[in-house]
Design a protein around this motif. Structure first.
Motif, mmCIF file in Angstrom:
data_model
loop_
_atom_site.group_PDB
_atom_site.id
_atom_site.type_symbol
_atom_site.label_atom_id
_atom_site.label_comp_id
_atom_site.label_asym_id
_atom_site.label_seq_id
_atom_site.Cartn_x
_atom_site.Cartn_y
_atom_site.Cartn_z
ATOM 1 N N ILE A 35 -1.403 -0.038 1.303
ATOM 2 C CA ILE A 35 -2.837 0.180 1.513
ATOM 3 C C ILE A 35 -3.638 -0.307 0.307
ATOM 4 O O ILE A 35 -4.693 -0.941 0.452
ATOM 5 C CB ILE A 35 -3.119 1.671 1.793
ATOM 6 C CG1 ILE A 35 -2.575 2.064 3.173
ATOM 7 C CG2 ILE A 35 -4.615 1.974 1.719
ATOM 8 C CD1 ILE A 35 -2.680 3.544 3.480
ATOM 9 N N SER A 36 -3.145 -0.039 -0.906
ATOM 10 C CA SER A 36 -3.852 -0.440 -2.121
ATOM 11 C C SER A 36 -3.974 -1.954 -2.217
ATOM 12 O O SER A 36 -5.063 -2.490 -2.505
ATOM 13 C CB SER A 36 -3.124 0.099 -3.359
ATOM 14 O OG SER A 36 -3.098 1.505 -3.353
ATOM 15 N N THR A 39 -6.359 -3.295 0.758
ATOM 16 C CA THR A 39 -7.789 -2.985 0.634
ATOM 17 C C THR A 39 -8.428 -3.668 -0.568
ATOM 18 O O THR A 39 -9.640 -3.893 -0.576
ATOM 19 C CB THR A 39 -8.020 -1.460 0.539
ATOM 20 O OG1 THR A 39 -7.234 -0.911 -0.536
ATOM 21 C CG2 THR A 39 -7.637 -0.776 1.834
ATOM 22 N N ARG A 51 -9.676 2.559 2.573
ATOM 23 C CA ARG A 51 -8.572 3.428 2.121
ATOM 24 C C ARG A 51 -8.638 4.778 2.824
ATOM 25 O O ARG A 51 -7.617 5.302 3.277
ATOM 26 C CB ARG A 51 -8.652 3.618 0.601
ATOM 27 C CG ARG A 51 -8.262 2.386 -0.188
ATOM 28 C CD ARG A 51 -8.342 2.632 -1.693
ATOM 29 N NE ARG A 51 -8.517 1.359 -2.381
ATOM 30 C CZ ARG A 51 -9.533 1.051 -3.169
ATOM 31 N NH1 ARG A 51 -10.488 1.945 -3.383
ATOM 32 N NH2 ARG A 51 -9.611 -0.125 -3.744
ATOM 33 N N ALA A 178 -5.098 7.291 -3.988
ATOM 34 C CA ALA A 178 -5.323 5.944 -3.446
ATOM 35 C C ALA A 178 -6.224 5.091 -4.328
ATOM 36 O O ALA A 178 -5.861 3.976 -4.722
ATOM 37 C CB ALA A 178 -5.906 6.045 -2.033
ATOM 38 N N THR A 179 -7.409 5.591 -4.658
ATOM 39 C CA THR A 179 -8.359 4.790 -5.434
ATOM 40 C C THR A 179 -7.883 4.522 -6.859
ATOM 41 O O THR A 179 -7.940 3.376 -7.321
ATOM 42 C CB THR A 179 -9.746 5.467 -5.443
ATOM 43 O OG1 THR A 179 -10.238 5.509 -4.091
ATOM 44 C CG2 THR A 179 -10.728 4.683 -6.299
#
Length: 252
Positions: A35-36, A39, A51, A178-179
């Motif tokens: 995902i990282s 995105t 995300r 995530a971020t």
């Protein structure tokens, strides 16, 4: 309600819950890396939303699969035989997901190693990946990792409330991490290549698992942790050298 109270008073249930939470968090690392990377290719104003949507879909999918535990268990039953090996729907899903990861990681590694060797359309599509395409790819991998995650949970405990709590905690951890993870990967180009290598290894492992070759997860995550530690040390060393050079120039 009585069954939930009984579980809360059971030491075995708490041990199962803690073990399952750790397992779910570890299994979620693969999903989070993908995902990282994906995105980070979106425009900056869309990344955070993508995300959250991707991880939210992972939560919805896992909770939905938990609601069909009886059907999920049947996914491990062989449905056809090839070259003397019985393949189940779980195997098919793992192989398909593994092939997709290998293809995606190889494509991204090629682009990073030789960015000039692409036509203009490809460069435009990777530099300005659409929100819908990114979510579609995240959803595909969410399905693969969710099936693997839920089957692992079913194998560790028969209690549905424990599985639900473990999934909720694991996805919350993914949401929080995530971020920061995506930002760290974006700011360190060498980390991108390491993360893509992880995805390549994970994809290969999924294919092997689908083909009936058991690969102990501990070996995979130990190798990933060691590689990440070496890369962090390299990054710290590189930053220290750059800082020393900057201070030397400032003195002159």
């Amino acid at each position: 309600m009585d069954s939930i109270l009984a579980l809360m008073q059971s030491p075995e249930a708490w041990i199962a819950l803690l073990t399952l939470i750790v397992m779910e968090v570890v299994l979620g690392i693969d999903n989070l890396i993908f995902i990282s990377i994906l995105t980070n290719k979106l425009p900056p104003d869309q990344r955070e939303t993508a995300r959250r949507v991707g991880i939210g879909l992972a939560l919805v999918m896992r909770l939905a699969l938990l609601g069909t535990v009886a059907w999920i268990v049947k996914l491990t039953t062989p449905v056809f035989e090839l070259f003397g090996h019985g393949f189940s729907w779980k195997d098919v899903i793992l192989i398909a997901g593994g092939l997709f990861l290998v293809w995606k990681a190889t494509k991204e590694i090629h682009h990073n190693v030789d960015p000039a060797d692409h036509d203009e359309d490809f460069i435009a599509s990777t530099a300005n990946a659409s929100f819908g395409a990114a979510i579609g790819q995240i959803l595909l991998l969410d399905l693969v990792f969710s099936v693997d995650s839920i089957i692992t949970a079913v194998g560790m405990t028969p209690h549905l409330p424990i599985m639900v709590v473990a999934v909720l905690v694991a996805v919350t951890v993914m949401l929080v991490a995530a971020t920061p993870l995506a930002n760290f990967i974006e700011k360190n180009p060498t980390i991108v290549m390491l993360a893509l290598a992880f995805l390549l290894m994970i994809g290969t492992t999924l294919i092997a698992e689908g083909m009936g070759f058991h690969v102990p997860k501990g070996y995979i995550y130990a190798a990933m942790a060691f590689s990440a530690l070496v890369e962090v040390l390299n990054t710290l060393s590189r930053n220290a050298r750059l800082k020393a050079k900057a201070e030397k120039r400032a003195m002159h």
